[in-house]
Design an enzyme around this catalytic site. Structure first.
Site, PDB file in Angstrom:
ATOM      1  N   ASP A  70       0.828  -1.196   0.000  1.00  0.00           N
ATOM      2  CA  ASP A  70       0.000   0.000   0.000  1.00  0.00           C
ATOM      3  C   ASP A  70       0.868   1.254   0.000  1.00  0.00           C
ATOM      4  O   ASP A  70       2.105   1.191  -0.024  1.00  0.00           O
ATOM      5  CB  ASP A  70      -1.016  -0.010   1.145  1.00  0.00           C
ATOM      6  CG  ASP A  70      -0.406   0.206   2.525  1.00  0.00           C
ATOM      7  OD1 ASP A  70       0.818   0.451   2.627  1.00  0.00           O
ATOM      8  OD2 ASP A  70      -1.148   0.129   3.523  1.00  0.00           O
ATOM      9  N   HIS A 107      -4.313  -1.539   7.672  1.00  0.00           N
ATOM     10  CA  HIS A 107      -4.453  -0.149   7.247  1.00  0.00           C
ATOM     11  C   HIS A 107      -5.754   0.031   6.473  1.00  0.00           C
ATOM     12  O   HIS A 107      -6.390  -0.940   6.053  1.00  0.00           O
ATOM     13  CB  HIS A 107      -3.283   0.271   6.354  1.00  0.00           C
ATOM     14  CG  HIS A 107      -1.956   0.145   7.004  1.00  0.00           C
ATOM     15  ND1 HIS A 107      -0.769   0.231   6.292  1.00  0.00           N
ATOM     16  CD2 HIS A 107      -1.593  -0.088   8.290  1.00  0.00           C
ATOM     17  CE1 HIS A 107       0.259   0.073   7.125  1.00  0.00           C
ATOM     18  NE2 HIS A 107      -0.227  -0.121   8.336  1.00  0.00           N
ATOM     19  N   HIS A 173      12.862  -4.552   9.462  1.00  0.00           N
ATOM     20  CA  HIS A 173      11.602  -4.374  10.185  1.00  0.00           C
ATOM     21  C   HIS A 173      11.869  -4.482  11.674  1.00  0.00           C
ATOM     22  O   HIS A 173      12.607  -5.377  12.111  1.00  0.00           O
ATOM     23  CB  HIS A 173      10.598  -5.438   9.746  1.00  0.00           C
ATOM     24  CG  HIS A 173       9.200  -5.151  10.179  1.00  0.00           C
ATOM     25  ND1 HIS A 173       8.742  -5.481  11.433  1.00  0.00           N
ATOM     26  CD2 HIS A 173       8.159  -4.556   9.538  1.00  0.00           C
ATOM     27  CE1 HIS A 173       7.469  -5.115  11.542  1.00  0.00           C
ATOM     28  NE2 HIS A 173       7.094  -4.546  10.406  1.00  0.00           N
ATOM     29  N   HIS A 199       1.067 -10.791  15.497  1.00  0.00           N
ATOM     30  CA  HIS A 199       1.753  -9.625  16.050  1.00  0.00           C
ATOM     31  C   HIS A 199       1.856  -9.668  17.573  1.00  0.00           C
ATOM     32  O   HIS A 199       2.743  -9.031  18.156  1.00  0.00           O
ATOM     33  CB  HIS A 199       1.047  -8.344  15.605  1.00  0.00           C
ATOM     34  CG  HIS A 199       1.320  -7.976  14.173  1.00  0.00           C
ATOM     35  ND1 HIS A 199       1.926  -8.832  13.284  1.00  0.00           N
ATOM     36  CD2 HIS A 199       1.065  -6.831  13.478  1.00  0.00           C
ATOM     37  CE1 HIS A 199       2.042  -8.235  12.113  1.00  0.00           C
ATOM     38  NE2 HIS A 199       1.525  -7.023  12.202  1.00  0.00           N
ATOM     39  N   GLN A 301       6.521   8.086  13.626  1.00  0.00           N
ATOM     40  CA  GLN A 301       7.505   7.722  12.613  1.00  0.00           C
ATOM     41  C   GLN A 301       8.929   7.771  13.172  1.00  0.00           C
ATOM     42  O   GLN A 301       9.765   6.934  12.866  1.00  0.00           O
ATOM     43  CB  GLN A 301       7.382   8.667  11.415  1.00  0.00           C
ATOM     44  CG  GLN A 301       6.080   8.539  10.658  1.00  0.00           C
ATOM     45  CD  GLN A 301       5.872   7.165  10.063  1.00  0.00           C
ATOM     46  OE1 GLN A 301       6.810   6.514   9.629  1.00  0.00           O
ATOM     47  NE2 GLN A 301       4.629   6.707  10.058  1.00  0.00           N
TER      48      GLN A 301
END
Length: 436
Positions: A70, A107, A173, A199, A301
């Site tokens: 995405d 998302h 990641h 997760h 972020q």
């Protein structure tokens, strides 16, 4: 004294440090840039790793689903997707038999304009594009169960296709080890409950022990999240993979293609060669930048800076972050969690109702609590910064930095270390582009 520069927002922060006290001056490794992504993709899919060329796998009359990342993970889709589609067309697969599914995970789906940004206008006009919705249970197909007890359900648009092609980018990641590859399936096109089961493994199997230390950047062996993702993808057994690999500066360096796991492993190995730096000695002080705008637009972020810099600092050391964060309180679902002080209750709440923003906040807060953390930012952020466990600092005067250095000297500390993550598109740059 030597002058060093750290990105913060859209400017540079100057820092004066005694050069003899800096134990590492680390730069990202030199990496070549792919000059022609179209040619590189064509070469990769015709000479793949670990499997036959794409044109020998797919046949006319078959339905093909292409899984794409995405908009939060831009990876060159608009450049390589037309190449894949052209290759499918060349063996008789018609446009109407091709479905592109946006691997949103949890998302939201794309707007039409975002589809164009990611895929290109021609691909949007020609192909059926589906937005994955992990909460739409009627669209899910149960594939089976992993050894971790995860009942893996994925989108029917993927499960029912004759052929499946995964795309994305190999990145680092912060808890799956690496992005790309099998992540296009889990969490990319998986059901919400399956994603949460996966997760949740980011938490230690022992309640009260916090984060699972086996789940971290570049760690695959013994990493339960990665292993569960691998097993989930293996249940599907996709037919082909195309992944890009980026330089530490955020440009496409190469395209890997072929077997969904073997080609991805090659990408992981190449990424570490481009962005990995060996550290033989932990530092007493780490000064870190997220790389400036837009990577430090908000704290959500910017915590990727924390999660990488933690590998370089001693337990109980000092970490100094230069983060502009003009939107420091966004998104609220994250910042409301990050400012929590009762870590025991925080952990219990995450285990009871796991969400990614809450976990990111929890992990970042654990890192901050393990050190003395300074955050050089805008003065208007100071009140909120104090709630997060950081000590807020103004970016001027430079003498402020000297006082922290003096403090480290009085404490008998031996070294200074500064990490700058450059402009790498991957949010976990593994010390990429580290320089003064």
């Amino acid at each position: 004294m030597k002058k060093y520069f750290l990105p913060i927002g859209k400017r540079q922060e100057e820092v004066l440090l005694p050069e003899e006290r800096v134990i590492y001056d680390i730069h990202g490794n030199e990496s070549s840039v792919c000059e022609d992504v179209v040619a590189a993709t064509t070469e990769a899919i015709r000479n793949p790793i670990g499997t036959k060329p794409l044109r020998e796998i797919v046949h006319a009359g078959e339905t093909v689903t292409i899984v794409i990342s995405d908009i939060t993970r831009l990876c060159g889709t608009s450049e390589f997707l037309p190449v894949i589609v052209a290759e499918l067309n060349s063996v008789g697969v018609k446009d109407e038999d091709i479905t592109v599914i946006v691997a949103t995970g949890t998302h939201r789906g794309h707007t039409h304009e975002e589809d164009i940004t990611v895929c290109g206008e021609e691909m949007v006009r020609r192909l059926k594009i589906v937005q994955h919705d992990s909460r739409k249970s009627e669209d899910m197909v149960l594939l089976g169960q992993t050894s971790f007890g995860n009942d893996v359900a994925i989108s029917k648009y993927v499960a029912n296709a004759d052929r499946v092609i995964l795309t994305g980018a190999v990145t680092l990641h912060p808890f799956a080890g690496f992005g790309g590859g099998r992540k296009a399936v889990m969490p990319g096109v998986a059901a919400y409950d399956s994603i949460m089961k996966n997760h949740c493994m980011t938490m230690s199997p022992v309640e009260g022990a916090g984060c699972n230390k086996a789940c971290d950047a570049s760690l695959l062996e013994g990493n339960p999240i990665h292993q569960d993702m691998y097993e989930s993808c293996k249940l599907l057994n996709p037919d082909f993979l195309v992944n890009t690999v980026f330089t530490p500066d955020g440009e496409i360096s190469e395209v890997v293609a072929g077997h969904w796991y073997e080609a991805w492993q090659k990408g992981c190995k190449d990424l570490l060669a481009k962005a990995g730096v060996h550290i033989k000695q932990l530092a007493d002080v780490v000064i870190a930048s997220a790389g400036g705008y837009p990577k430090d637009l908000n704290l959500y972020q910017a915590t990727k800076c924390h999660m990488n810099a933690q590998f370089a600092v001693k337990h109980g050391g000092i970490m100094i972050f230069t983060l502009d964060c003009p939107d420091i309180k966004e998104p609220a679902i994250f910042t409301d969690c990050f400012s929590r002080n009762d870590m025991e209750q925080f952990e219990k709440d995450i285990r009871a109702n796991f969400t990614i923003p809450a976990f990111v906040a929890f992990k970042a807060r654990c890192i901050v609590n393990d050190v003395t953390a300074y955050l050089v930012t805008r003065p208007e952020n100071f009140d909120f910064v104090r709630k997060t466990g950081h000590i807020p600092c103004a970016s001027r005067p430079p003498a402020r930095m000297h006082r922290e250095y003096d403090l480290s000297c009085r404490a008998g500390q031996k070294g200074l270390q500064y990490y700058h993550y450059g402009s790498c598109v991957s949010y976990a740059a593994y010390f990429g582009q580290i320089k003064y």
